[in-house]
Design an enzyme around this catalytic site. Structure first.
Site, PDB file in Angstrom:
ATOM      1  N   GLN A  13     -16.491 -75.290 -11.917  1.00 31.41           N
ATOM      2  CA  GLN A  13     -15.491 -75.446 -12.991  1.00 31.41           C
ATOM      3  C   GLN A  13     -14.860 -74.075 -13.285  1.00 31.41           C
ATOM      4  O   GLN A  13     -14.739 -73.285 -12.375  1.00 31.41           O
ATOM      5  CB  GLN A  13     -16.098 -76.074 -14.259  1.00 31.41           C
ATOM      6  CG  GLN A  13     -16.462 -77.556 -14.111  1.00 31.41           C
ATOM      7  CD  GLN A  13     -17.761 -77.790 -13.390  1.00 31.41           C
ATOM      8  OE1 GLN A  13     -18.773 -77.195 -13.718  1.00 31.41           O
ATOM      9  NE2 GLN A  13     -17.756 -78.667 -12.411  1.00 31.41           N
ATOM     10  N   LYS A  16     -11.860 -71.181  -5.802  1.00 31.67           N
ATOM     11  CA  LYS A  16     -13.154 -70.492  -5.632  1.00 31.67           C
ATOM     12  C   LYS A  16     -13.806 -70.831  -4.302  1.00 31.67           C
ATOM     13  O   LYS A  16     -14.409 -69.984  -3.674  1.00 31.67           O
ATOM     14  CB  LYS A  16     -14.158 -70.931  -6.715  1.00 31.67           C
ATOM     15  CG  LYS A  16     -13.862 -70.499  -8.103  1.00 31.67           C
ATOM     16  CD  LYS A  16     -14.955 -70.976  -9.044  1.00 31.67           C
ATOM     17  CE  LYS A  16     -15.022 -72.470  -9.249  1.00 31.67           C
ATOM     18  NZ  LYS A  16     -13.876 -73.093  -9.876  1.00 31.67           N
ATOM     19  N   ASP A  52       1.229 -67.173  -2.693  1.00 29.83           N
ATOM     20  CA  ASP A  52       2.227 -67.633  -1.715  1.00 29.83           C
ATOM     21  C   ASP A  52       3.080 -68.779  -2.262  1.00 29.83           C
ATOM     22  O   ASP A  52       4.252 -68.919  -1.905  1.00 29.83           O
ATOM     23  CB  ASP A  52       1.536 -68.081  -0.414  1.00 29.83           C
ATOM     24  CG  ASP A  52       0.422 -69.076  -0.659  1.00 29.83           C
ATOM     25  OD1 ASP A  52      -0.423 -68.795  -1.528  1.00 29.83           O
ATOM     26  OD2 ASP A  52       0.406 -70.143  -0.009  1.00 29.83           O
ATOM     27  N   GLY A 108      -8.508 -86.878  -7.410  1.00 24.64           N
ATOM     28  CA  GLY A 108      -7.152 -87.122  -6.920  1.00 24.64           C
ATOM     29  C   GLY A 108      -6.118 -87.090  -8.039  1.00 24.64           C
ATOM     30  O   GLY A 108      -4.928 -87.313  -7.816  1.00 24.64           O
ATOM     31  N   ASP A 124     -10.496 -75.168 -10.369  1.00 29.89           N
ATOM     32  CA  ASP A 124      -9.523 -75.341  -9.287  1.00 29.89           C
ATOM     33  C   ASP A 124      -8.737 -74.063  -8.992  1.00 29.89           C
ATOM     34  O   ASP A 124      -7.579 -74.117  -8.592  1.00 29.89           O
ATOM     35  CB  ASP A 124      -8.546 -76.497  -9.599  1.00 29.89           C
ATOM     36  CG  ASP A 124      -9.287 -77.759  -9.981  1.00 29.89           C
ATOM     37  OD1 ASP A 124     -10.251 -78.088  -9.277  1.00 29.89           O
ATOM     38  OD2 ASP A 124      -8.925 -78.387 -10.992  1.00 29.89           O
ATOM     39  N   LYS A 153     -12.771 -71.430  -1.331  1.00 25.16           N
ATOM     40  CA  LYS A 153     -12.341 -70.613  -0.201  1.00 25.16           C
ATOM     41  C   LYS A 153     -12.853 -69.168  -0.328  1.00 25.16           C
ATOM     42  O   LYS A 153     -13.283 -68.570   0.661  1.00 25.16           O
ATOM     43  CB  LYS A 153     -10.800 -70.624  -0.183  1.00 25.16           C
ATOM     44  CG  LYS A 153     -10.246 -69.668   0.790  1.00 25.16           C
ATOM     45  CD  LYS A 153      -8.759 -69.547   0.628  1.00 25.16           C
ATOM     46  CE  LYS A 153      -8.383 -68.150   1.033  1.00 25.16           C
ATOM     47  NZ  LYS A 153      -6.988 -68.005   1.346  1.00 25.16           N
ATOM     48  N   THR A 172     -12.989 -76.865  -2.160  1.00 24.35           N
ATOM     49  CA  THR A 172     -12.316 -77.235  -0.918  1.00 24.35           C
ATOM     50  C   THR A 172     -12.344 -76.083   0.076  1.00 24.35           C
ATOM     51  O   THR A 172     -11.985 -74.955  -0.252  1.00 24.35           O
ATOM     52  CB  THR A 172     -10.842 -77.600  -1.226  1.00 24.35           C
ATOM     53  OG1 THR A 172     -10.860 -78.601  -2.231  1.00 24.35           O
ATOM     54  CG2 THR A 172     -10.130 -78.128   0.003  1.00 24.35           C
ATOM     55  N   GLY A 219     -15.427 -79.587  -7.196  1.00 26.56           N
ATOM     56  CA  GLY A 219     -14.811 -79.917  -5.911  1.00 26.56           C
ATOM     57  C   GLY A 219     -14.350 -78.636  -5.253  1.00 26.56           C
ATOM     58  O   GLY A 219     -13.295 -78.109  -5.570  1.00 26.56           O
TER      59      GLY A 219
END
Ligand code: IMP
Length: 418
Positions: free
Chosen positions: A227, A16, A336, A305, A13, A18, A46, A44
């Site tokens: 992962q 990666k 950010d 989730g 998470d 993007k 995104t 996952g």
């Protein structure tokens, strides 16, 4: 040869998806082949499209959203046909093509069966994603599993074996679950296998010669990690890990590309740390700071989730990841988010003199930076010097192009004692 690998440097998470999306599209780097080499639908990735639409990829390589790249699901991946077909439907609904022109599946991939999923969900002592990943890799290592190509080359034997494995599972675990529900799952699964071998047979191939031809003609190939390094079966926080090799070596194994053909290894890390599932996490912040990271960073799993545990950047573990993957450069994501904080804490050593084997007993020592957004340069320099690795890109927003190239000329990374 032009092979780049992009891998997660923490517990997954890291953002990666993007970064891979950026590399797939960017003119300078435009990739002609994208290969997933390990993991399964536990991943996952995104992607936020230019129109703000969110796409979550689990099994499909990120290049599926590019019109140019040929995507490969390599033999190191474990594939659940039901999840695969669902994802293909979803990505088509988003308007993307899926055909043998842009996607191939290695016939050597091992299949995740319904009993792998059930076993995983019922014996979940490490907080897995429940997708049957561990049981599939176990069956592979036991040499009792069935590969996708078995259903193509010798379907009668493969279907008979599937029935036998199902019976064995029922004989051992009957009573642990609702049998009618299991039979329903099994039926749906069988239908999915039939759909795969009837309607998608042109996608299922021995991909090795194709990968070799891309290598020989010097095409840009991207190896997509899933992962993160600290979830590696051997060098991660065992047993709180996934069941594949999540480092660069794992991508070589799972794609069939030899280690000496990799030109560049890029590590992606978040400016703070998150983890889903159980296991040691020395810099976890269980107080207000951690809660705020979760809220501002929207730290909830894209597959399950589940809320992600949050904490401070840990350079000791990041250094470990740099070594294991031979990172040539790094990308820092989500800096950010730290603009909401008046301080950034970075772990630069542990207080105890012990190896990382006993990570659960180690406590972090921090260096604190005030007003992180105003002191970005100082923070980057500190991280680079510690890791002796350059940060080439900074990601500061969810969209593909919310990236800042870091092209400051630095004579040489300051040699540090770390
Ligand atoms: P499994 O991979 O489903 O067996 O889960 C094993 C551990 O890896 C659990 O702690 C999961 O939360 C974690 N994990 C698996 N895949 C991912 C991922 O893509 N991102 C973050 N954590 C993951």
């Amino acid at each position: 040869m032009n092979v780049t690998a992009i891998l997660g440097a923490q517990w997954g998470d890291e953002g990666k998806g993007k970064i891979i999306d950026y590399f797939v599209h960017h003119q300078e780097h435009q990739q002609e082949m994208v290969i997933r080499g390990q993991g399964g639908s536990n991943a996952g990735h995104t992607l936020i499209r230019d129109d703000g639409k969110k796409i979550v990829l689990r099994l499909l390589p990120t290049g599926i959203v590019s019109t140019k790249a040929l995507n490969i699901i390599g033999h190191g991946v474990v594939l659940d046909p039901v999840s695969f077909l669902k994802e293909v439907r979803e990505i088509r609904e988003h308007g993307f093509e899926v055909s043998s022109k842009n996607l191939l599946l290695s016939e050597r991939v091992h299949l995740t069966f319904p009993w792998h999923r059930l076993y995983d969900q019922q014996n979940n002592f490490v907080g897995t994603t429940g997708n049957g990943i561990g049981p599939t890799y176990s069956a592979k290592a036991l040499r009792e599993n069935i590969r996708l190509g078995d259903f193509i080359h010798s379907p009668t034997i493969a279907f008979e074996k599937m029935e036998r494995l199902k019976k064995n599972f029922l004989a051992t675990y009957k009573g642990n679950f609702e049998q009618a529900q299991f039979e329903e799952m099994y039926l749906k699964y069988k239908e999915s296998i039939l759909t795969l071998i009837n309607d998608y047979s042109d996608l299922i191939q021995e991909v090795h010669p194709i990968i070799q031809s891309y290598l020989k003609s010097n095409k840009n190939i991207l190896l997509e990690g899933a992962q993160g390094t600290l979830l590696d079966l051997d060098m991660g926080t065992y047993p709180f890990v996934t069941s594949s090799t999540t480092t660069l070596a794992g991508l070589c194994i799972g794609s069939g590309i030899a280690p000496n053909q990799i030109n560049k290894s890029i590590g992606v890390f978040k400016a703070y740390v998150t983890r889903v599932g159980d296991g040691p996490f020395p810099t976890e912040d269980l107080g207000e700071y951690g809660k705020m990271l979760q809220e501002k960073g929207k730290e909830f799993g894209s597959v399950t989730g589940r809320p992600r545990r949050c904490g401070h950047l840990d350079l000791v573990l990041l250094k470990h990841a740099c070594e294991l993957n031979g990172f040539n450069e790094l990308v820092m994501t989500k800096f950010d988010i730290l603009s909401h904080f008046s301080q950034m804490k970075i772990c630069d050593r542990y207080n105890e003199a012990s190896s990382l084997f006993a990570l659960n007993r180690l406590t972090p020592h921090y260096k604190t930076f005030n007003n992180p957004s105003e002191n970005l340069n100082e923070i980057i320099t500190f991280i680079e010097d510690f890791l002796q690795t350059k940060i080439s890109l900074l990601s500061c927003g969810p969209k593909r192009d919310d990236l800042v190239k870091i092209s400051r000329k630095r004579e040489e990374l300051k040699k540090s004692a770390h």
